[in-house]
Design an enzyme around this catalytic site. Structure first.
Site, mmCIF file in Angstrom:
data_model
loop_
_atom_site.group_PDB
_atom_site.id
_atom_site.type_symbol
_atom_site.label_atom_id
_atom_site.label_comp_id
_atom_site.label_asym_id
_atom_site.label_seq_id
_atom_site.Cartn_x
_atom_site.Cartn_y
_atom_site.Cartn_z
ATOM 1 N N PRO A 289 58.974 40.850 46.949
ATOM 2 C CG PRO A 289 60.210 42.603 48.032
ATOM 3 C CD PRO A 289 59.745 41.130 47.999
ATOM 4 N N GLY A 290 58.816 42.710 43.987
ATOM 5 C CA GLY A 290 59.640 42.766 42.489
ATOM 6 C C GLY A 290 59.275 44.369 42.171
ATOM 7 N NE ARG A 291 53.690 46.509 40.392
ATOM 8 C CZ ARG A 291 53.271 46.295 39.362
ATOM 9 N NH1 ARG A 291 53.399 47.085 38.328
ATOM 10 N NH2 ARG A 291 52.414 45.095 39.108
ATOM 11 C CB CYS A 359 53.167 50.236 12.871
ATOM 12 S SG CYS A 359 54.317 50.929 11.810
ATOM 13 C CD GLU A 360 49.134 47.237 18.273
ATOM 14 O OE1 GLU A 360 49.912 46.588 17.631
ATOM 15 O OE2 GLU A 360 48.167 46.989 19.452
HETATM 16 N N1 LLP Z 1 55.624 36.498 43.665
HETATM 17 C C1 LLP Z 1 54.928 36.196 42.737
HETATM 18 C C2 LLP Z 1 54.311 34.866 42.876
HETATM 19 C C3 LLP Z 1 54.485 36.790 41.468
HETATM 20 O O1 LLP Z 1 53.530 36.155 40.780
HETATM 21 C C4 LLP Z 1 54.806 37.996 41.622
HETATM 22 C C5 LLP Z 1 54.249 38.724 40.229
HETATM 23 C C6 LLP Z 1 55.501 38.715 42.544
HETATM 24 C C7 LLP Z 1 55.977 37.838 43.562
HETATM 25 C C8 LLP Z 1 56.106 40.136 42.336
HETATM 26 O O2 LLP Z 1 54.952 40.954 42.266
HETATM 27 P P1 LLP Z 1 55.154 42.486 42.285
HETATM 28 O O3 LLP Z 1 55.961 42.752 43.939
HETATM 29 O O4 LLP Z 1 56.282 42.924 41.547
HETATM 30 O O5 LLP Z 1 53.938 43.242 42.474
HETATM 31 N N2 LLP Z 1 53.418 42.336 34.419
HETATM 32 C C9 LLP Z 1 52.549 43.140 35.392
HETATM 33 C C10 LLP Z 1 52.860 42.394 37.054
HETATM 34 C C11 LLP Z 1 52.772 40.890 36.867
HETATM 35 C C12 LLP Z 1 52.865 40.249 38.074
HETATM 36 C C13 LLP Z 1 53.348 38.808 38.103
HETATM 37 N N3 LLP Z 1 53.467 38.308 39.647
HETATM 38 C C14 LLP Z 1 52.353 44.317 35.342
HETATM 39 O O6 LLP Z 1 53.355 45.089 34.750
HETATM 40 O O7 LLP Z 1 51.943 45.111 36.326
#
Ligand code: LLP
Length: 432
Positions: A289-291, A359-360
């Site tokens: 998990p990231g987000r 500026c966009e």
């Molecule tokens: N694992 C892999 C292999 C990934 O490619 C990603 C995210 C994650 C885990 C984590 O995903 P999450 O739990 O954060 O959804 N910039 C985009 C999101 C790109 C995600 C890329 N990969 C945004 O702002 O929505």
């Protein structure tokens, strides 16, 4: 939406118990603020859910969502693993003192230098993405006379219900080995034949900001079927099943976010069922998990400046940040909520377009925002900006990137300094 923010006796927005107006005054704006207790709570909610299920697991924070020495320190304190996707993220994690053995290295085009760096630093596992990389890593392992633990990233042919740029598990993706066409099996055979690589398992990631469990269940089905084939044909027994991240969060009232427990319970149940059906041992379940770890814990504080009103049109209320510190609205049409920090509970009387200072024309943070009356100098807080905001920030228009602060236990501390004009030109060279 009152559950999603807190106020103090003055009626001001608070973040981690601290007055948002004081934070803006003391650290300046635009300012990225993280409520560290909320980060810990989120991470622990995944840990608790797995602990209750009594399975072997790992939670590997996808650090691209927000990368900084300080966040690596926090995840390390929590006993987590991390994944990195570049030499830069790896370097930052190592500088933070993060144990290399708990790092997974991802990426669809890791360079030879990055792979070498990972091998030399004894990174826990390299997640192989393509045939070119298998050959490259093999060469590095021969040259350095080392060994590496690896996983294969596979694309199971599952489409996540999310923004098209956030889908990654479908066949037509730049990531991973395709399962349906047999590429995954070919990769498996290559790696198994390589004495210097130990294949500890498989990985897939179906997408991001996913608000249901169906996609994960399909993903698990596909991966377990694949593992079953490899068990029958090659007697392969994986140690790890890495299901990636993608757990969606609440940005606005439209998002019905599921709890960590619901995701984990469904995942474990599904893995158990297929393991039972195929007579396989339940592998360690890893998620990334990231987000969902940092998203809701992050707030962007901005100062209101100009307002443009044209009769008959929605006014443009401009703040001192925008697409340079949060590209998500422009890039993904992402929706956010924002509050007037001095009186978030006051009844909204005006509707505006919240725009940035870049500026966009596309630099619109929120297309339609209802607020109490505002004046220049007011502080606007955008909620749930903790994931992929600062980490995707740029210096477009040569605007310095904001400071990032961590707030916890009544203390606020800068963890990334605000850039200065001098920083902006620090890599420029005069043309002789
Ligand atoms: N694992 C892999 C292999 C990934 O490619 C990603 C995210 C994650 C885990 C984590 O995903 P999450 O739990 O954060 O959804 N910039 C985009 C999101 C790109 C995600 C890329 N990969 C945004 O702002 O929505």
């Amino acid at each position: 939406m009152n559950d999603y923010y807190q106020t103090n006796t003055k009626g001001h927005l608070t973040i981690g118990g601290m007055d948002a107006l004081d934070l803006a005054k003391n650290f300046g704006t635009p300012l990225m603020v993280y409520d560290v207790a909320q980060i810990r709570k989120q991470f622990q909610s995944f840990q608790q859910a797995f602990n209750q299920q009594k399975v072997a697991y790992a939670i590997s924070y996808a650090s691209k969502a927000f990368t900084a020495i300080a966040i690596y320190q926090v995840i390390n304190q929590l006993g987590g693993k991390i994944d990195v996707v570049s030499g830069g993220e790896l370097y930052t994690a190592l500088k933070a003192g993060f144990p290399p053995a708990k790092i997974s290295f991802h990426g669809n085009n890791k360079t030879k230098a990055e792979l070498l760096f990972a091998v030399q630093k004894h990174v826990g596992v390299i997640i192989l993405d393509n045939f070119y990389e298998i050959a490259l890593l093999s060469q590095i392992l021969n040259e350095t006379q080392s060994k590496a633990l690896v996983m294969l990233r596979v694309t199971p042919g599952v489409t996540a219900h999310t923004h098209e740029y956030d889908q990654t598990g479908q066949e037509d993706s730049k990531f991973g080995f395709d399962v349906n066409s047999g590429q995954a099996e070919q990769a498996f055979l290559q790696v198994q034949a390589n004495k210097k690589m130990k294949l500890i398992g498989i990985h897939s990631h179906i997408g991001s900001q996913i608000l249901e469990t169906v996609g994960f269940k399909l993903e698990i089905q596909k991966l377990m079927e694949l593992l079953n084939q490899w068990a029958e044909k090659y007697n392969y027994q994986p140690q790890v099943l890495n299901l990636g991240g993608g757990f969606g969060i609440r940005y606005t009232a439209k998002d019905q976010a599921l709890t960590s427990k619901i995701f984990v319970d469904e995942i474990v149940k599904t893995v158990r069922n297929y393991a039972h059906e195929f007579h396989l041992k339940i592998p360690e379940i890893w998620i990334e998990p990231g987000r969902s770890i940092v998203g809701n814990a992050g707030y962007s504080l901005y100062t209101v400046g100009s307002e443009k009103k044209v009769p008959g049109l929605l006014p443009y209320l401009a703040v001192d940040g925008g697409m340079g510190d949060n590209i998500r609205p422009a890039l993904y049409q992402a929706d956010y909520e924002a509050l007037l920090a001095r009186c978030p509970k006051e009844k909204p009387t005006e509707t505006v377009r919240l725009v940035g200072r870049y500026c966009e024309s596309g630099d619109i943070l929120i297309k339609k925002l209802s607020l109490p009356p505002t004046k220049p100098g007011d502080i606007i807080a955008m909620l749930a900006t903790g994931a992929y905001g600062y980490s995707m920030a740029s210096n477009y228009n040569r605007v310095p990137r904001p400071a990032v602060i961590f707030v916890e236990n009544g203390k606020a501390q800068e963890v990334i300094k605000r850039e200065t004009y001098a920083d902006l030109i620090s890599h420029d060279c005069f043309y002789q």
